[in-house]
Write an enzyme that holds these catalytic residues in place. Structure first.
Site, PDB file in Angstrom:
ATOM      1  N   CYS A 113      24.485  32.951  34.514  1.00 38.93           N
ATOM      2  CA  CYS A 113      24.418  34.165  33.680  1.00 38.93           C
ATOM      3  C   CYS A 113      23.637  33.959  32.380  1.00 38.93           C
ATOM      4  CB  CYS A 113      25.818  34.671  33.371  1.00 38.93           C
ATOM      5  SG  CYS A 113      26.728  35.096  34.855  1.00 38.93           S
ATOM      6  N   HIS A 248      24.841  39.657  27.519  1.00 39.88           N
ATOM      7  CA  HIS A 248      25.145  39.556  28.948  1.00 39.88           C
ATOM      8  C   HIS A 248      26.289  40.514  29.254  1.00 39.88           C
ATOM      9  CE1 HIS A 248      26.117  38.213  32.852  1.00 39.88           C
ATOM     10  NE2 HIS A 248      27.186  37.537  32.508  1.00 39.88           N
ATOM     11  N   ASN A 278      28.167  43.095  36.519  1.00 41.50           N
ATOM     12  CA  ASN A 278      27.629  41.808  36.057  1.00 41.50           C
ATOM     13  C   ASN A 278      26.503  41.381  37.004  1.00 41.50           C
ATOM     14  OD1 ASN A 278      27.120  39.125  35.470  1.00 41.50           O
ATOM     15  ND2 ASN A 278      29.267  38.557  35.238  1.00 41.50           N
TER      16      ASN A 278
HETATM   17  O1  UT7 Z   1      29.305  36.229  33.970  1.00 45.60           O
HETATM   18  C1  UT7 Z   1      29.920  35.019  33.788  1.00 45.60           C
HETATM   19  C2  UT7 Z   1      31.039  35.140  32.885  1.00 45.60           C
HETATM   20  N1  UT7 Z   1      32.122  35.864  33.528  1.00 45.60           N
HETATM   21  C3  UT7 Z   1      32.967  36.479  32.771  1.00 45.60           C
HETATM   22  O2  UT7 Z   1      32.757  36.506  31.594  1.00 45.60           O
HETATM   23  C4  UT7 Z   1      34.226  37.078  33.397  1.00 45.60           C
HETATM   24  C5  UT7 Z   1      35.312  36.966  32.398  1.00 45.60           C
HETATM   25  N2  UT7 Z   1      36.604  37.437  32.839  1.00 45.60           N
HETATM   26  C6  UT7 Z   1      36.911  38.744  33.000  1.00 45.60           C
HETATM   27  O3  UT7 Z   1      36.076  39.600  32.858  1.00 45.60           O
HETATM   28  C7  UT7 Z   1      38.342  39.106  33.286  1.00 45.60           C
HETATM   29  O4  UT7 Z   1      39.161  37.961  33.146  1.00 45.60           O
HETATM   30  C8  UT7 Z   1      38.541  39.696  34.703  1.00 45.60           C
HETATM   31  C9  UT7 Z   1      37.964  41.099  34.747  1.00 45.60           C
HETATM   32  C10 UT7 Z   1      37.891  38.820  35.743  1.00 45.60           C
HETATM   33  C11 UT7 Z   1      40.042  39.798  35.043  1.00 45.60           C
HETATM   34  O5  UT7 Z   1      40.720  40.538  34.036  1.00 45.60           O
HETATM   35  P1  UT7 Z   1      42.121  40.010  33.482  1.00 45.60           P
HETATM   36  O6  UT7 Z   1      42.609  41.027  32.548  1.00 45.60           O
HETATM   37  O7  UT7 Z   1      41.865  38.627  32.941  1.00 45.60           O
HETATM   38  O8  UT7 Z   1      43.043  40.008  34.759  1.00 45.60           O
HETATM   39  P2  UT7 Z   1      43.743  38.801  35.529  1.00 45.60           P
HETATM   40  O9  UT7 Z   1      42.754  37.953  36.216  1.00 45.60           O
HETATM   41  O10 UT7 Z   1      44.702  38.133  34.610  1.00 45.60           O
HETATM   42  O11 UT7 Z   1      44.557  39.601  36.626  1.00 45.60           O
HETATM   43  C12 UT7 Z   1      45.593  40.517  36.262  1.00 45.60           C
HETATM   44  C13 UT7 Z   1      46.185  41.132  37.525  1.00 45.60           C
HETATM   45  C14 UT7 Z   1      46.598  40.107  38.573  1.00 45.60           C
HETATM   46  O12 UT7 Z   1      47.817  40.527  39.153  1.00 45.60           O
HETATM   47  P3  UT7 Z   1      49.218  39.856  38.735  1.00 45.60           P
HETATM   48  O13 UT7 Z   1      49.066  38.395  39.059  1.00 45.60           O
HETATM   49  O14 UT7 Z   1      49.353  40.123  37.269  1.00 45.60           O
HETATM   50  O15 UT7 Z   1      50.196  40.576  39.581  1.00 45.60           O
HETATM   51  C15 UT7 Z   1      45.506  40.192  39.604  1.00 45.60           C
HETATM   52  O16 UT7 Z   1      45.941  39.843  40.899  1.00 45.60           O
HETATM   53  O17 UT7 Z   1      45.230  42.000  38.154  1.00 45.60           O
HETATM   54  C16 UT7 Z   1      45.144  41.659  39.549  1.00 45.60           C
HETATM   55  N3  UT7 Z   1      43.782  41.918  40.014  1.00 45.60           N
HETATM   56  C17 UT7 Z   1      43.385  43.088  40.523  1.00 45.60           C
HETATM   57  N4  UT7 Z   1      44.026  44.248  40.733  1.00 45.60           N
HETATM   58  C18 UT7 Z   1      43.322  45.255  41.258  1.00 45.60           C
HETATM   59  C19 UT7 Z   1      42.727  41.060  39.999  1.00 45.60           C
HETATM   60  N5  UT7 Z   1      41.641  41.673  40.491  1.00 45.60           N
HETATM   61  C20 UT7 Z   1      42.008  42.921  40.825  1.00 45.60           C
HETATM   62  C21 UT7 Z   1      41.338  44.029  41.366  1.00 45.60           C
HETATM   63  N6  UT7 Z   1      42.007  45.163  41.572  1.00 45.60           N
HETATM   64  N7  UT7 Z   1      40.010  43.982  41.668  1.00 45.60           N
END
Ligand code: UT7
Length: 321
Positions: A113, A248, A278
């Protein structure tokens, strides 16, 4: 002094846009979750015949048209990508062939990225030292082809596309246009937080993207704030001097957090993550081209580019347009 001046920009997206609602028909997710956590509303997905090099070529043509420069005059092409058409040759050579500008330098840069920042820094160094005069710096990706479409935690986040700029070495005044400073970093310590689980020298396969998003998020906010400060310090400027931040586009919440850390209003940040998702190395030049073409970014403006991605790699570059 010789500086690399941005003469034009261009972009290209696959034909097909896929909304969150369409994804929710195939996997266990919802438009509400994706919008709330990421700001993404849709992404473009490459179809048959659309590859990293075809998208890169289309973006490059648009950038050349804006710059009023002929492809034949380009003597350097650097293509940032983690999803090349083939393991080799470099996709940059296929862009060169398609544009009809043979004989100059053409190679790919791989910093995921942050790839566009790495390509920009490399091209700027080569132009300022006289190795080339007119460069195409491109970020292009087809991440849809390395996504695990059964993994809802990653597949909803990425999209395909390409962005390009034309740089020209010009003799500039101190307060004139050009790239003023670039700072790049890498730290191989955190590979397991964001990587692809295959490759020519390990599995002999292409592999699929794996990410621990929450941890990447945490590193991104800290690293980006640091490198933005470092880049401003290099030229003795303050956040308030910046007209536009072109970041980004990984997550709208990262964009907000970074702007807050800098004390910059959200209106100064160019946001395209809602439309493009992204697109890895393509996201910075795609966002820059959007700002140029809708008239927000004007000649004379001070623009900060920044990115963070797999490796980890991160960087920032400050340019007067
Ligand atoms: O480009 C390179 C750099 N990349 C980035 O900068 C990405 C950085 N990270 C992020 O953007 C965020 O961390 C994410 C968007 C990937 C995730 O957001 P989050 O608020 O950190 O969520 P999380 O991973 O902690 O997941 C929260 C919940 C989980 O459920 P439980 O365990 O709390 O029951 C996941 O299973 O959301 C669930 N979840 C989803 N639910 C519906 C994860 N993906 C999905 C989904 N739809 N697509």
């Amino acid at each position: 002094m010789i500086r690399s001046v941005i003469r034009g920009s261009g972009s290209a997206l696959p034909e097909r846009a896929v909304t969150n609602a369409e994804l929710a028909e195939q996997i266990d997710t919802s438009d509400e979750w994706i919008v709330e956590r990421t700001g993404i509303r849709q992404r473009y997905i490459a179809g048959e015949g659309e590859t990293t090099s075809t998208l890169a070529t289309a973006a490059a043509r648009n950038a050349l048209a804006m710059a009023g420069i002929e492809a034949a005059d380009i003597d350097l092409i650097i293509l940032a990508t983690a999803t090349p058409d083939h393991t080799f040759p470099a996709s940059a050579t296929q862009v060169q062939k398609a544009l009809g500008c043979r004989g100059g330098i053409a190679f790919d840069v791989h910093a995921v990225c942050s790839g566009f920042l790495y390509a920009l820094g490399t091209a700027d160094s080569m132009l300022r030292t006289g190795m080339a005069k007119k460069a195409l710096v491109i970020g292009a990706e087809t991440f849809s082809r390395i996504l695990d479409w059964d993994d809802r935690t990653t597949c909803v986040l990425f999209g395909d596309g390409a962005g390009a700029i034309v740089l020209e070495a010009q003799d500039c005044e101190e307060d004139g246009p050009g790239i003023l400073a670039t700072r790049l970093h890498a730290d191989g310590e955190h590979k397991e937080l964001l990587y692809v689980d295959g490759g020519p020298s390990t599995t002999g396969t292409v592999g699929k993207l794996r990410m621990k998003g929450r941890e990447v998020f945490r590193h991104a906010v800290v690293n980006l704030a640091d490198v933005l400060g470092e880049t401003l310090d290099a030229v003795g400027m303050e956040p308030a001097d910046i007209d536009w931040v072109v970041p980004h586009q990984a997550n709208a919440r990262i964009l907000d957090a970074t702007a807050r850390k800098l004390g910059l209003p959200a209106e100064k940040v160019i946001v395209t993550v809602d439309r493009h998702a992204n697109t890895s190395a393509a996201s910075v030049p795609l966002a820059f081209d959007a700002g140029m073409r809708d008239g927000r970014i004007k000649r004379g403006d001070l623009v900060m580019f920044e990115a963070m991605g797999g490796g980890f790699t991160w960087g920032a570059s400050l340019a007067r347009i």
